[in-house]
Scaffold this motif. Structure first.
Motif, mmCIF file in Angstrom:
data_model
loop_
_atom_site.group_PDB
_atom_site.id
_atom_site.type_symbol
_atom_site.label_atom_id
_atom_site.label_comp_id
_atom_site.label_asym_id
_atom_site.label_seq_id
_atom_site.Cartn_x
_atom_site.Cartn_y
_atom_site.Cartn_z
ATOM 1 N N GLY A 63 26.474 -9.743 14.898
ATOM 2 C CA GLY A 63 25.052 -9.897 14.601
ATOM 3 C C GLY A 63 24.307 -8.591 14.417
ATOM 4 N N LYS A 64 24.925 -7.469 14.743
ATOM 5 C CA LYS A 64 24.274 -6.176 14.576
ATOM 6 C C LYS A 64 24.685 -5.524 13.265
ATOM 7 C CE LYS A 64 23.184 -5.012 19.238
ATOM 8 N NZ LYS A 64 22.934 -3.913 20.128
ATOM 9 N N LYS A 65 23.949 -4.480 12.864
ATOM 10 C CA LYS A 65 24.239 -3.740 11.633
ATOM 11 C C LYS A 65 24.829 -2.377 11.986
ATOM 12 C CE LYS A 65 20.550 -5.796 8.933
ATOM 13 N NZ LYS A 65 19.355 -5.531 8.128
ATOM 14 N N TYR A 66 25.804 -1.975 11.180
ATOM 15 C CA TYR A 66 26.466 -0.681 11.354
ATOM 16 C C TYR A 66 26.704 -0.072 9.985
ATOM 17 C CZ TYR A 66 27.571 -2.568 15.986
ATOM 18 O OH TYR A 66 27.487 -3.115 17.229
ATOM 19 N N VAL B 212 25.574 -0.559 4.682
ATOM 20 C CA VAL B 212 24.967 -1.064 5.911
ATOM 21 C C VAL B 212 25.496 -2.482 6.076
ATOM 22 C CG1 VAL B 212 22.837 -1.601 7.119
ATOM 23 C CG2 VAL B 212 22.915 0.328 5.549
ATOM 24 N N ALA B 213 26.413 -2.655 7.004
ATOM 25 C CA ALA B 213 27.148 -3.912 7.135
ATOM 26 C C ALA B 213 26.602 -4.769 8.272
ATOM 27 C CB ALA B 213 28.618 -3.623 7.393
ATOM 28 N N ASN B 214 26.474 -6.055 7.998
ATOM 29 C CA ASN B 214 26.137 -7.047 9.019
ATOM 30 C C ASN B 214 27.455 -7.598 9.566
ATOM 31 O OD1 ASN B 214 23.325 -6.986 8.385
ATOM 32 N ND2 ASN B 214 23.763 -8.240 6.604
ATOM 33 N N TYR C 205 32.678 -8.618 7.982
ATOM 34 C CA TYR C 205 31.323 -8.135 7.724
ATOM 35 C C TYR C 205 30.883 -8.469 6.301
ATOM 36 C CZ TYR C 205 33.589 -4.297 5.224
ATOM 37 O OH TYR C 205 34.332 -3.566 4.343
ATOM 38 N N ARG C 206 29.578 -8.304 6.071
ATOM 39 C CA ARG C 206 29.031 -8.445 4.723
ATOM 40 C C ARG C 206 27.961 -7.376 4.532
ATOM 41 N NH1 ARG C 206 24.860 -13.578 4.561
ATOM 42 N NH2 ARG C 206 23.385 -12.667 6.018
ATOM 43 N N TRP C 207 27.745 -7.022 3.273
ATOM 44 C CA TRP C 207 26.689 -6.074 2.932
ATOM 45 C C TRP C 207 26.133 -6.439 1.562
ATOM 46 C CZ3 TRP C 207 27.660 -2.857 -1.306
ATOM 47 C CH2 TRP C 207 28.982 -2.766 -1.719
ATOM 48 N N TYR C 208 24.880 -6.085 1.335
ATOM 49 C CA TYR C 208 24.200 -6.446 0.095
ATOM 50 C C TYR C 208 24.252 -5.273 -0.872
ATOM 51 C CZ TYR C 208 20.890 -8.674 -3.016
ATOM 52 O OH TYR C 208 20.311 -9.259 -4.108
ATOM 53 N N GLY C 209 24.800 -5.528 -2.055
ATOM 54 C CA GLY C 209 24.875 -4.502 -3.084
ATOM 55 C C GLY C 209 23.588 -4.430 -3.881
ATOM 56 N N LYS C 210 22.967 -3.284 -3.893
ATOM 57 C CA LYS C 210 21.694 -3.147 -4.597
ATOM 58 C C LYS C 210 21.878 -3.079 -6.102
ATOM 59 C CE LYS C 210 19.471 -1.233 -0.674
ATOM 60 N NZ LYS C 210 18.313 -0.657 -0.164
ATOM 61 N N GLN D 125 23.286 -6.710 -6.988
ATOM 62 C CA GLN D 125 22.393 -7.719 -6.430
ATOM 63 C C GLN D 125 23.136 -8.954 -5.916
ATOM 64 O OE1 GLN D 125 18.871 -7.324 -6.255
ATOM 65 N NE2 GLN D 125 19.390 -5.219 -6.727
ATOM 66 N N ARG D 126 24.127 -8.729 -5.075
ATOM 67 C CA ARG D 126 24.856 -9.841 -4.472
ATOM 68 C C ARG D 126 25.468 -9.386 -3.161
ATOM 69 N NH1 ARG D 126 30.559 -10.303 -5.191
ATOM 70 N NH2 ARG D 126 31.440 -8.568 -6.321
ATOM 71 N N TRP D 127 25.910 -10.360 -2.359
ATOM 72 C CA TRP D 127 26.573 -10.072 -1.098
ATOM 73 C C TRP D 127 28.043 -9.757 -1.341
ATOM 74 C CZ3 TRP D 127 24.087 -9.121 3.253
ATOM 75 C CH2 TRP D 127 22.823 -9.656 3.444
#
Length: 81
Positions: free
Chosen positions: A6-9, A22-24, A42-47, A50-52
């Motif tokens: 649940g935290k970000k790293y 920045v991974a959730n 983990y997952r991270w959002y690509g700017k 524009q997707r996970w």
């Protein structure tokens, strides 16, 4: 490393810009082959796209890349926010 669900790293991921994201953390599982290691989901959002993005890595690999991730985060990621 002490990883909490649940935290970000800041994680190393070669698909990310500057190879750091920045991974959730979604889950932490026991490693199937090494008792002293864990798998991190983990997952991270690509700017740009524009997707996970989703990934699985082990704790030892992320521990190896910790210094690199912190340097890149200071230089690039924190300036964007």
């Amino acid at each position: 490393m002490d990883i909490t669900v649940g935290k970000k790293y800041y994680f190393y991921d070669d698909r990310a810009e500057h190879s750091v994201c920045v991974a959730n953390v979604l889950n932490v599982l026991p490693h199937p082959e090494r008792e002293d290691d864990s798998l991190i989901v983990y997952r991270w959002y690509g700017k740009h796209k524009q997707r996970w993005f989703y990934g699985v890595t082990d704790e030892q690999t992320q521990g190896f890349w910790t210094d690199f991730c912190q340097k890149v985060a200071k230089k690039y990621i924190k300036k964007q926010h």
